[in-house]
Design an enzyme around this catalytic site. Structure first.
Site, mmCIF file in Angstrom:
data_model
loop_
_atom_site.group_PDB
_atom_site.id
_atom_site.type_symbol
_atom_site.label_atom_id
_atom_site.label_comp_id
_atom_site.label_asym_id
_atom_site.label_seq_id
_atom_site.Cartn_x
_atom_site.Cartn_y
_atom_site.Cartn_z
ATOM 1 N N GLU A 147 -41.002 83.665 25.140
ATOM 2 C CA GLU A 147 -41.678 82.920 26.205
ATOM 3 C C GLU A 147 -40.985 83.150 27.542
ATOM 4 O O GLU A 147 -39.752 83.249 27.616
ATOM 5 C CB GLU A 147 -41.664 81.403 25.947
ATOM 6 N N THR A 148 -41.794 83.198 28.595
ATOM 7 C CA THR A 148 -41.317 83.108 29.966
ATOM 8 C C THR A 148 -41.994 81.906 30.603
ATOM 9 O O THR A 148 -43.220 81.780 30.538
ATOM 10 C CB THR A 148 -41.646 84.379 30.773
#
Length: 273
Positions: free
Chosen positions: A49-50
């Site tokens: 995830e970002t």
């Protein structure tokens, strides 16, 4: 023409030391970038995830937060929220003890608790479901005791097994699991050790993540289930990935409080044309 620069941080979440837990990238923004650009940044980072966030005056929220895997935006992510809160508190100088976050899953909060952070997330209800035999066989020779689907993400399967060792020992055939359109498979079982109440894992090859190391969202699924089974409001989950991590979970009505630590790994700059 000069490049646009953006700050970026990488944080190991749900761990008290580096190179464990779940790494997430965190990108504070002054204003939203185009969705396609944020997706490209997440793809380039190649982490599960970002997180991107901007300050907001919407309602009672302090920030608006969004999360992207390497391939899609998702409506809820625990470890990247924990990572973002660490950045807000320790790198950006947020003065209060509780951060309110507007998200696609409503208002979330992140609260200081000593050297830990407690996230307040919505319970993710499950309903009875079925899953194809080839998916079951791709996970383990053992058969699950029960199969559910997550209401909010009805392509997420939840398979409950008899003991934690089965979950720990799984070596899934990711090529088979990747045939599941859009989402993944949660596997969970009662603990086989004294340091936790349940053992779980989360496989998402269709989203570009073979196995998520330590997942806050997943514990909003499994913690209410095991709290109901054990009669305990507070349950400790262990996610048995290669990096591994514990999450202390308290179920409070339709909310789950997820307590964990996080460690800053790097900070730098993104250069955009």
């Amino acid at each position: 023409m000069s490049n646009q620069t953006l700050p970026i941080f990488q944080v190991d979440a749900f761990t008290s030391h580096l190179f464990a837990g779940n790494p997430a990238a965190v990108v504070p923004l002054e204003r939203w970038l185009p969705d396609a650009t944020m997706q490209q940044i997440a793809m380039e980072n190649n982490l599960s995830e970002t997180a991107f966030f901007v300050k907001t005056e919407e309602g009672d929220a302090d920030f608006h937060i969004r999360w992207f895997t390497p391939t899609v935006e998702v409506p809820l992510c625990g470890h990247a929220t924990l990572a973002s809160a660490l950045v807000m508190f320790n790198q950006l100088g947020f003065a209060g003890d509780e951060i309110r976050l507007q998200s696609k899953s409503g208002i979330l909060t992140a609260r200081r608790d000593g050297d830990a952070i407690v996230l307040n997330f919505p319970v993710q209800p499950i309903v009875d479901g079925t899953v194809a035999d080839n998916i079951v066989a791709a996970l383990s020779p053992e058969k699950p005791q029960a199969v559910f689907k997550v209401v909010s993400r009805d392509t997420d399967y939840v398979l409950v097994y008899e003991n934690g060792k089965t979950v720990r020992d799984m070596v899934p055939d990711m090529s088979v699991l990747a045939t599941l359109a859009e989402r993944g498979v949660i596997v969970t079982a009662p603990s086989d050790s004294d340091d936790c109440d349940m053992v779980s894992r989360y496989f998402l090859p269709a989203l570009g993540i073979n196995e998520d190391p330590v997942t806050g969202y997943m514990h909003c699924v499994v913690a209410p289930y095991w709290a109901g089974k054990t009669g305990k409001a507070n349950v400790v989950g262990y996610q048995a990935s290669a990096r591994g991590g514990f999450i202390d979970c308290t179920v409070d009505g339709d909310r789950v409080h997820l307590k964990g630590r996080a460690v800053l790994f790097l900070k730098g700059e993104i250069y955009l044309p």
